[in-house]
Enzyme design. Structure first.
Site, short mmCIF file in Angstrom:
data_model
loop_
_atom_site.label_atom_id
_atom_site.label_comp_id
_atom_site.label_asym_id
_atom_site.label_seq_id
_atom_site.Cartn_x
_atom_site.Cartn_y
_atom_site.Cartn_z
N ASP A 106 0.81 -1.22 0.00
CA ASP A 106 0.00 0.00 0.00
C ASP A 106 0.85 1.28 0.00
OD1 ASP A 106 0.97 -0.45 2.57
OD2 ASP A 106 -0.98 -0.78 3.46
N ASP A 156 -7.80 -2.51 14.14
CA ASP A 156 -9.19 -2.74 13.74
C ASP A 156 -9.32 -3.93 12.79
OD1 ASP A 156 -8.06 -1.76 11.42
OD2 ASP A 156 -9.34 0.02 11.28
N GLU A 195 -9.59 -1.55 5.35
CA GLU A 195 -10.27 -1.23 6.59
C GLU A 195 -11.54 -2.06 6.74
OE1 GLU A 195 -8.71 0.37 8.71
OE2 GLU A 195 -8.22 2.44 8.21
C1 GLP Z 1 -0.53 0.32 8.54
C2 GLP Z 1 -0.15 -0.56 7.36
C3 GLP Z 1 -0.39 -2.02 7.67
C4 GLP Z 1 0.19 -2.36 9.02
C5 GLP Z 1 -0.47 -1.54 10.09
C6 GLP Z 1 -0.01 -1.86 11.50
O1 GLP Z 1 -1.87 0.59 8.59
N1 GLP Z 1 -0.85 -0.20 6.18
O2 GLP Z 1 0.18 -2.81 6.63
O3 GLP Z 1 0.00 -3.74 9.28
O4 GLP Z 1 -0.16 -0.18 9.80
O5 GLP Z 1 1.07 -1.07 11.84
P1 GLP Z 1 2.02 -1.32 13.07
O6 GLP Z 1 2.87 -2.48 12.70
O7 GLP Z 1 2.79 -0.07 13.21
O8 GLP Z 1 1.13 -1.63 14.24
#
Ligand code: GLP
Length: 260
Positions: A67, A136, A143
Protein backbone atom coordinates in the site's frame (compact mmCIF):
# COMPACT_ATOMS: atom_id res chain seq x y z
CA UNK A 1 -3.89 -21.24 9.76
CA UNK A 2 -0.68 -22.02 11.62
CA UNK A 3 -0.19 -19.91 14.76
CA UNK A 4 3.33 -19.75 16.16
CA UNK A 5 3.64 -18.20 19.62
CA UNK A 6 7.09 -16.96 20.59
CA UNK A 7 8.04 -15.87 24.12
CA UNK A 8 8.84 -12.29 23.13
CA UNK A 9 8.80 -9.86 20.23
CA UNK A 10 12.47 -10.36 19.34
CA UNK A 11 11.99 -14.12 18.89
CA UNK A 12 8.82 -13.61 16.86
CA UNK A 13 10.68 -11.18 14.57
CA UNK A 14 13.58 -13.63 14.19
CA UNK A 15 11.18 -16.45 13.28
CA UNK A 16 9.64 -14.32 10.54
CA UNK A 17 13.08 -13.33 9.25
CA UNK A 18 14.08 -17.01 9.15
CA UNK A 19 10.96 -17.92 7.16
CA UNK A 20 11.76 -15.16 4.66
CA UNK A 21 15.40 -16.29 4.46
CA UNK A 22 14.33 -19.84 3.73
CA UNK A 23 11.95 -18.62 1.01
CA UNK A 24 14.67 -16.56 -0.72
CA UNK A 25 17.33 -19.24 -0.37
CA UNK A 26 15.04 -21.94 -1.77
CA UNK A 27 13.76 -19.73 -4.57
CA UNK A 28 16.19 -16.88 -5.39
CA UNK A 29 13.68 -15.30 -7.81
CA UNK A 30 10.88 -15.25 -5.23
CA UNK A 31 8.09 -12.71 -5.61
CA UNK A 32 7.64 -11.17 -2.16
CA UNK A 33 4.75 -9.05 -0.98
CA UNK A 34 6.03 -6.57 1.59
CA UNK A 35 4.42 -4.63 4.42
CA UNK A 36 5.17 -1.42 6.29
CA UNK A 37 4.30 -0.35 9.84
CA UNK A 38 6.46 -0.49 12.95
CA UNK A 39 6.04 -4.26 13.41
CA UNK A 40 8.23 -5.48 10.51
CA UNK A 41 11.09 -2.98 11.06
CA UNK A 42 13.20 -5.48 13.09
CA UNK A 43 12.47 -8.17 10.48
CA UNK A 44 13.91 -5.94 7.76
CA UNK A 45 16.91 -5.20 10.00
CA UNK A 46 17.47 -8.97 10.38
CA UNK A 47 17.25 -9.48 6.60
CA UNK A 48 19.77 -6.68 6.03
CA UNK A 49 22.12 -8.37 8.49
CA UNK A 50 21.70 -11.73 6.75
CA UNK A 51 22.49 -10.00 3.47
CA UNK A 52 25.60 -8.34 4.92
CA UNK A 53 26.76 -11.70 6.26
CA UNK A 54 26.49 -13.15 2.76
CA UNK A 55 23.50 -15.39 3.52
CA UNK A 56 20.97 -13.60 1.34
CA UNK A 57 21.14 -12.45 -2.25
CA UNK A 58 18.24 -10.21 -3.31
CA UNK A 59 19.42 -9.64 -6.88
CA UNK A 60 16.67 -11.79 -8.42
CA UNK A 61 13.97 -11.15 -5.81
CA UNK A 62 10.89 -9.27 -7.02
CA UNK A 63 8.88 -7.17 -4.56
CA UNK A 64 5.38 -5.70 -4.45
CA UNK A 65 4.39 -3.53 -1.52
CA UNK A 66 0.90 -3.64 -0.11
CA UNK A 67 0.00 0.00 0.00
CA UNK A 68 0.84 3.70 -0.29
CA UNK A 69 -0.70 7.01 0.75
CA UNK A 70 -2.46 8.93 -2.00
CA UNK A 71 -0.85 12.32 -2.58
CA UNK A 72 2.62 11.45 -1.27
CA UNK A 73 5.59 11.32 -3.62
CA UNK A 74 8.00 8.39 -3.31
CA UNK A 75 10.58 10.69 -1.70
CA UNK A 76 8.18 12.11 0.92
CA UNK A 77 9.64 11.21 4.34
CA UNK A 78 6.36 9.58 5.44
CA UNK A 79 5.64 7.69 2.22
CA UNK A 80 5.70 3.93 2.46
CA UNK A 81 8.12 3.90 -0.48
CA UNK A 82 10.46 6.05 1.62
CA UNK A 83 9.99 3.72 4.58
CA UNK A 84 11.02 0.71 2.51
CA UNK A 85 14.00 2.59 1.10
CA UNK A 86 15.16 3.39 4.61
CA UNK A 87 14.64 -0.05 6.14
CA UNK A 88 15.34 -2.48 3.30
CA UNK A 89 15.65 -1.32 -0.31
CA UNK A 90 18.58 1.01 0.35
CA UNK A 91 20.50 -1.66 2.25
CA UNK A 92 20.27 -4.82 0.14
CA UNK A 93 21.05 -5.67 -3.48
CA UNK A 94 17.54 -5.60 -4.90
CA UNK A 95 17.46 -4.76 -8.60
CA UNK A 96 15.54 -1.44 -8.89
CA UNK A 97 13.33 -2.65 -11.74
CA UNK A 98 12.19 -5.54 -9.54
CA UNK A 99 10.72 -3.19 -6.92
CA UNK A 100 7.00 -2.42 -7.34
CA UNK A 101 4.94 0.08 -5.41
CA UNK A 102 1.52 1.65 -5.73
CA UNK A 103 2.07 5.21 -7.00
CA UNK A 104 0.60 7.73 -4.56
CA UNK A 105 0.71 10.38 -7.30
CA UNK A 106 -1.02 8.32 -10.01
CA UNK A 107 -3.21 10.59 -12.14
CA UNK A 108 -5.70 7.87 -13.01
CA UNK A 109 -5.99 5.83 -9.83
CA UNK A 110 -8.31 3.04 -11.08
CA UNK A 111 -6.11 2.52 -14.18
CA UNK A 112 -2.99 2.47 -12.02
CA UNK A 113 -4.57 -0.08 -9.65
CA UNK A 114 -5.46 -2.32 -12.61
CA UNK A 115 -1.86 -2.03 -13.86
CA UNK A 116 -0.57 -2.98 -10.40
CA UNK A 117 -2.74 -6.09 -10.38
CA UNK A 118 -1.55 -6.94 -13.90
CA UNK A 119 2.09 -6.50 -12.85
CA UNK A 120 1.60 -8.94 -9.95
CA UNK A 121 0.06 -11.42 -12.35
CA UNK A 122 2.83 -10.79 -14.90
CA UNK A 123 5.45 -11.65 -12.29
CA UNK A 124 3.74 -14.98 -11.73
CA UNK A 125 1.87 -14.01 -8.55
CA UNK A 126 3.18 -13.44 -5.04
CA UNK A 127 5.01 -16.37 -3.48
CA UNK A 128 5.09 -15.04 0.05
CA UNK A 129 3.14 -12.06 1.38
CA UNK A 130 4.38 -10.48 4.61
CA UNK A 131 1.62 -8.83 6.63
CA UNK A 132 1.10 -6.81 9.78
CA UNK A 133 -2.32 -6.11 11.22
CA UNK A 134 -4.06 -2.92 12.28
CA UNK A 135 -5.88 -2.80 15.61
CA UNK A 136 -9.19 -2.74 13.74
CA UNK A 137 -8.30 -5.88 11.80
CA UNK A 138 -7.03 -4.27 8.61
CA UNK A 139 -4.40 -5.92 6.43
CA UNK A 140 -2.68 -3.70 3.92
CA UNK A 141 -5.07 -0.78 4.27
CA UNK A 142 -8.22 -2.86 3.90
CA UNK A 143 -10.27 -1.23 6.59
CA UNK A 144 -13.35 -2.88 8.18
CA UNK A 145 -16.18 -3.29 5.64
CA UNK A 146 -13.66 -3.95 2.82
CA UNK A 147 -14.91 -6.62 0.49
CA UNK A 148 -13.13 -9.88 1.21
CA UNK A 149 -12.85 -10.29 -2.58
CA UNK A 150 -11.45 -6.78 -3.16
CA UNK A 151 -8.57 -6.01 -5.53
CA UNK A 152 -6.06 -3.14 -5.53
CA UNK A 153 -8.00 0.12 -5.23
CA UNK A 154 -8.34 3.41 -3.36
CA UNK A 155 -9.55 3.25 0.25
CA UNK A 156 -10.44 5.86 2.88
CA UNK A 157 -8.72 5.38 6.24
CA UNK A 158 -10.74 5.19 9.45
CA UNK A 159 -10.16 8.02 11.98
CA UNK A 160 -8.55 5.40 14.27
CA UNK A 161 -6.00 4.36 11.62
CA UNK A 162 -5.29 8.02 10.85
CA UNK A 163 -4.53 8.50 14.55
CA UNK A 164 -2.46 5.27 14.80
CA UNK A 165 -0.36 6.29 11.81
CA UNK A 166 0.14 9.96 12.76
CA UNK A 167 3.59 9.53 14.33
CA UNK A 168 5.63 10.26 11.21
CA UNK A 169 3.35 13.11 10.17
CA UNK A 170 3.45 15.02 13.45
CA UNK A 171 -0.34 15.25 13.82
CA UNK A 172 -3.40 13.34 12.56
CA UNK A 173 -4.41 16.39 10.48
CA UNK A 174 -1.39 15.82 8.26
CA UNK A 175 -2.13 12.13 7.53
CA UNK A 176 -3.61 11.58 4.06
CA UNK A 177 -7.18 10.28 4.21
CA UNK A 178 -6.80 8.10 1.14
CA UNK A 179 -4.53 5.23 0.25
CA UNK A 180 -4.01 2.74 -2.54
CA UNK A 181 -3.93 -0.80 -1.22
CA UNK A 182 -3.85 -4.33 -2.54
CA UNK A 183 -7.28 -5.82 -1.89
CA UNK A 184 -8.08 -8.66 0.46
CA UNK A 185 -8.62 -10.80 -2.64
CA UNK A 186 -5.19 -9.78 -3.97
CA UNK A 187 -3.59 -10.81 -0.67
CA UNK A 188 -5.54 -14.07 -0.62
CA UNK A 189 -4.10 -14.96 -4.05
CA UNK A 190 -0.57 -15.09 -2.58
CA UNK A 191 0.79 -18.62 -2.33
CA UNK A 192 1.71 -18.12 1.30
CA UNK A 193 0.77 -15.43 3.82
CA UNK A 194 2.96 -14.62 6.80
CA UNK A 195 1.46 -12.30 9.42
CA UNK A 196 3.48 -10.88 12.30
CA UNK A 197 1.91 -9.20 15.34
CA UNK A 198 3.61 -8.22 18.56
CA UNK A 199 2.56 -6.43 21.74
CA UNK A 200 -0.55 -6.37 23.89
CA UNK A 201 -2.27 -3.73 21.74
CA UNK A 202 -2.75 -6.48 19.11
CA UNK A 203 -4.12 -9.18 21.49
CA UNK A 204 -7.81 -8.44 20.86
CA UNK A 205 -7.53 -8.26 17.11
CA UNK A 206 -5.40 -11.41 16.87
CA UNK A 207 -8.08 -13.37 18.74
CA UNK A 208 -10.83 -11.93 16.53
CA UNK A 209 -8.84 -12.58 13.36
CA UNK A 210 -7.87 -16.18 14.15
CA UNK A 211 -10.75 -17.45 16.26
CA UNK A 212 -13.69 -15.17 15.50
CA UNK A 213 -16.11 -15.19 12.59
CA UNK A 214 -14.91 -14.60 9.06
CA UNK A 215 -16.29 -11.16 8.43
CA UNK A 216 -15.57 -7.95 6.54
CA UNK A 217 -15.72 -6.32 9.97
CA UNK A 218 -12.27 -7.88 10.55
CA UNK A 219 -10.74 -8.08 7.06
CA UNK A 220 -7.79 -10.15 8.33
CA UNK A 221 -10.24 -12.90 9.31
CA UNK A 222 -10.37 -13.79 5.60
CA UNK A 223 -6.96 -15.40 6.19
CA UNK A 224 -8.79 -18.27 7.91
CA UNK A 225 -9.75 -19.30 4.37
CA UNK A 226 -6.18 -19.12 3.08
CA UNK A 227 -4.69 -22.55 2.37
CA UNK A 228 -1.23 -21.60 3.61
CA UNK A 229 -1.11 -18.87 6.23
CA UNK A 230 1.36 -18.58 9.11
CA UNK A 231 0.73 -16.16 11.97
CA UNK A 232 3.70 -15.41 14.22
CA UNK A 233 2.91 -13.66 17.52
CA UNK A 234 4.63 -12.97 20.80
CA UNK A 235 3.05 -13.91 24.14
CA UNK A 236 1.56 -10.43 24.53
CA UNK A 237 -0.26 -10.52 21.19
CA UNK A 238 -1.31 -14.15 21.84
CA UNK A 239 -2.77 -13.38 25.28
CA UNK A 240 -6.42 -13.53 24.21
CA UNK A 241 -6.26 -16.65 22.01
CA UNK A 242 -8.42 -19.33 23.55
CA UNK A 243 -6.55 -22.20 21.87
CA UNK A 244 -3.21 -20.81 22.99
CA UNK A 245 -2.03 -24.13 24.50
CA UNK A 246 -3.01 -26.12 21.43
CA UNK A 247 -1.05 -23.84 19.07
CA UNK A 248 1.99 -24.24 21.27
CA UNK A 249 1.51 -28.02 21.32
CA UNK A 250 1.25 -28.14 17.51
CA UNK A 251 4.48 -26.15 17.16
CA UNK A 252 6.37 -28.32 19.68
CA UNK A 253 5.24 -31.47 17.89
CA UNK A 254 5.96 -30.28 14.37
CA UNK A 255 7.55 -32.98 12.23
CA UNK A 256 11.20 -32.06 11.55
CA UNK A 257 10.54 -31.67 7.81
CA UNK A 258 8.02 -28.90 8.56
CA UNK A 259 10.41 -26.84 10.65
CA UNK A 260 12.13 -23.71 9.36
C1 GLP B 1 -0.53 0.32 8.54
C2 GLP B 1 -0.15 -0.56 7.36
C3 GLP B 1 -0.39 -2.02 7.67
C4 GLP B 1 0.19 -2.36 9.02
C5 GLP B 1 -0.47 -1.54 10.09
C6 GLP B 1 -0.01 -1.86 11.50
O1 GLP B 1 -1.87 0.59 8.59
N1 GLP B 1 -0.85 -0.20 6.18
O2 GLP B 1 0.18 -2.81 6.63
O3 GLP B 1 0.00 -3.74 9.28
O4 GLP B 1 -0.16 -0.18 9.80
O5 GLP B 1 1.07 -1.07 11.84
P1 GLP B 1 2.02 -1.32 13.07
O6 GLP B 1 2.87 -2.48 12.70
O7 GLP B 1 2.79 -0.07 13.21
O8 GLP B 1 1.13 -1.63 14.24
Amino acid sequence: MEIIIKPNAAEAQQEVARILRRQIQRQPDSVLGLATGSTPIPVYAALVKMHQQGELDFSRVITFNLDEYVGLAADHPCSYRGFMQQHLFGKVNLTPKNIHFPDGLAKDVPAHCAEYEAAIGGAGGIDLQLLGIGRDGHIGFNEPSSSLASRTRIKTLTPQTVKDNAKCFGSPDQVPRHVITMGVGTIMDSRHCLLLATGEAKADVIARMAEGAITADVPASALQMHPSCTVVVDEAAAAKLKRHEYYRWVYENKPPWQRV
